[in-house]
Design an enzyme around this catalytic site. Structure first.
Site, PDB file in Angstrom:
ATOM      1  N   SER A  70      85.059  46.592  38.365  1.00  0.00           N
ATOM      2  CA  SER A  70      83.839  46.053  38.977  1.00  0.00           C
ATOM      3  C   SER A  70      83.730  44.529  38.914  1.00  0.00           C
ATOM      4  CB  SER A  70      82.591  46.677  38.352  1.00  0.00           C
ATOM      5  OG  SER A  70      82.369  46.182  37.054  1.00  0.00           O
ATOM      6  N   LYS A 107      78.650  42.554  33.676  1.00  0.00           N
ATOM      7  CA  LYS A 107      78.243  42.140  35.028  1.00  0.00           C
ATOM      8  C   LYS A 107      77.735  40.701  34.979  1.00  0.00           C
ATOM      9  CE  LYS A 107      78.617  46.271  37.048  1.00  0.00           C
ATOM     10  NZ  LYS A 107      79.602  46.832  36.150  1.00  0.00           N
TER      11      LYS A 107
END
Length: 149
Positions: A70, A107
């Site tokens: 990701s 993230k």
């Protein structure tokens, strides 16, 4: 630098740094040319400790190994080792390790007047809007990434 496994989750495995008592690796203080080679007689040899270079706050620093894709756009690939400092303040655009609804994730933080989002760096993954319904903690800020080549 030896590490002790603290916790393994689906996305990250956490380690505590164990600084070595050795003298460190040899450091050639010349700069390594990515173009034309430089004469070998110009280098100065000394010792360097990666513990000292990468760990600024020993009590608040942890390592975690990335699992997944990701964050590939930010240069964080599967199996990379992250250096995480829990003493740093989270802020807009920092890359953070977060605990979200029972799982750890890494993230980019997106913070504005409308709220907080966790932004992946891969278009195949969704942006996550954090709401009061989430069990959410910003666990630490990523300061460095260690890669194998």
């Amino acid at each position: 630098m030896k590490n002790t496994l603290l916790h393994k989750s689906k996305n990250l495995s956490f380690f505590t740094p164990k600084p070595s008592n050795g003298l460190g690796a040899i450091f050639l203080d010349t700069g390594i040319s990515a173009g034309f080679p430089s004469p070998a007689e110009d280098f100065k040899e000394e010792r360097i400790s990666l513990d000292n270079e990468l760990v600024k706050n020993k009590e608040a620093t942890f390592f975690a190994r990335v699992s997944g894709q990701s964050m590939i756009g930010a240069g964080l690939d599967d199996s990379d080792l992250l250096v995480i400092d829990r003493s740093l303040e989270p802020s807009h655009n920092k890359i953070a390790v977060c605990f979200l609804d029972g799982e750890f994730t890494v993230k980019r933080l997106k913070i504005d007047k409308e709220g907080l989002w966790l932004q992946p760096e891969n278009p195949n993954y969704p942006i996550i809007k954090i709401t009061e319904d989430n069990d959410f903690i910003i666990w630490g800020i990523v300061t460095n990434v260690i890669k194998k080549v």
